[in-house]
Motif scaffolding. Structure first.
Motif, PDB file in Angstrom:
ATOM      1  N   LEU A  58       0.837  -1.208   0.000  1.00  0.00           N
ATOM      2  CA  LEU A  58       0.000   0.000   0.000  1.00  0.00           C
ATOM      3  C   LEU A  58       0.868   1.253   0.000  1.00  0.00           C
ATOM      4  N   ALA A  59       1.976   1.210   0.744  1.00  0.00           N
ATOM      5  CA  ALA A  59       2.879   2.363   0.790  1.00  0.00           C
ATOM      6  C   ALA A  59       3.470   2.647  -0.588  1.00  0.00           C
ATOM      7  N   GLU A  60       3.796   1.584  -1.334  1.00  0.00           N
ATOM      8  CA  GLU A  60       4.348   1.774  -2.673  1.00  0.00           C
ATOM      9  C   GLU A  60       3.304   2.350  -3.619  1.00  0.00           C
ATOM     10  N   ASP A  61       2.042   1.918  -3.462  1.00  0.00           N
ATOM     11  CA  ASP A  61       0.962   2.499  -4.277  1.00  0.00           C
ATOM     12  C   ASP A  61       0.803   3.987  -3.990  1.00  0.00           C
ATOM     13  N   VAL A  62       0.818   4.330  -2.705  1.00  0.00           N
ATOM     14  CA  VAL A  62       0.694   5.735  -2.301  1.00  0.00           C
ATOM     15  C   VAL A  62       1.869   6.541  -2.838  1.00  0.00           C
ATOM     16  N   LEU A  63       3.057   5.942  -2.800  1.00  0.00           N
ATOM     17  CA  LEU A  63       4.250   6.624  -3.301  1.00  0.00           C
ATOM     18  C   LEU A  63       4.099   6.956  -4.780  1.00  0.00           C
ATOM     19  N   GLN A  64       3.638   6.003  -5.582  1.00  0.00           N
ATOM     20  CA  GLN A  64       3.491   6.232  -7.016  1.00  0.00           C
ATOM     21  C   GLN A  64       2.442   7.318  -7.290  1.00  0.00           C
ATOM     22  N   GLU A  65       1.318   7.256  -6.572  1.00  0.00           N
ATOM     23  CA  GLU A  65       0.276   8.283  -6.734  1.00  0.00           C
ATOM     24  C   GLU A  65       0.815   9.662  -6.362  1.00  0.00           C
ATOM     25  N   SER A  66       1.625   9.708  -5.306  1.00  0.00           N
ATOM     26  CA  SER A  66       2.161  10.986  -4.844  1.00  0.00           C
ATOM     27  C   SER A  66       3.152  11.571  -5.837  1.00  0.00           C
TER      28      SER A  66
END
Length: 203
Positions: A58-66
């Motif tokens: 989930l953190a990696e998904d948030v990172l990409q969106e950010s």
């Protein structure tokens, strides 16, 4: 998303200057600069997301969106308001907290509640824009007639209700509402007239 490059000592003055340069180039649409910015900062920013989410996927998904948001809004970044890492970390934190709230609602709520829920935290991109407008708003407020300044202060800074203002000023509540609306419209007009004048002067 993009190829990573070795991490730099981005906490040092030279590192901050490099990030400033890269964000400037990203704002101009430079994809190579964006790839380098990602490579220099992704590990630290992933750590920010992990501390909040405690879920690597989930953190990696948030990172990409950010990073997509950073790419789209690089032109709005103002180094006078925040350092490059602080600005990017705030975007990551904001997205991560939203993800936590969404996950909690998925466990206990329904899709309609999730879609209707807004974060309580100010968006860092919006904050950057508002921070630029704040001095202009204060200058415009100072130019308002004293009565209008007092009305706005009582209503919004001292949180007085329309009924309280009606009793204090000795006028009907609907009249208070009308006066307050006119005062806010005048404040807005004065503020944006100042912005437009400066824009024409700079052109």
């Amino acid at each position: 998303m993009v190829n990573a490059t070795p991490q730099a000592n981005i906490g040092q003055p030279d590192g901050r200057a490099l990030l400033l340069q890269l964000i400037t180039e990203v704002a101009q649409g430079n994809k190579s600069a964006f790839a380098r910015l990602y490579g220099l900062t992704h590990a630290k920013l992933l750590g920010v997301a992990l501390r909040i989410l405690r879920d690597r996927a989930l953190a990696e998904d948030v990172l990409q969106e950010s990073y997509l948001k950073i790419w789209r809004h690089a032109a709005s970044y103002d180094p006078k308001i925040a350092s490059p890492m602080t600005w990017m970390a705030t975007i990551i934190r904001h997205r991560a907290i939203d993800a936590v709230r969404k996950r909690q609602l998925e466990a206990f709520g329904c899709d309609d509640e999730i879609s209707a829920m807004a974060s309580d935290d100010p968006d860092p991109v919006e904050e950057m824009h508002l921070a630029r407008l704040r001095p202009k708003a204060l200058a415009a407020f100072a130019r308002l007639p004293e009565g209008k300044r007092r009305l706005i202060m009582l209503a919004y800074l001292r949180d007085r209700s329309r009924q309280e203002l009606s009793m204090r000023l000795g006028i009907p509540a609907n009249t208070v509402k009308t006066h307050l609306r006119r005062a806010l419209l005048e404040l807005r007009a004065t503020m944006f007239a100042s912005v437009e004048t400066r824009t024409r002067s700079a052109a």
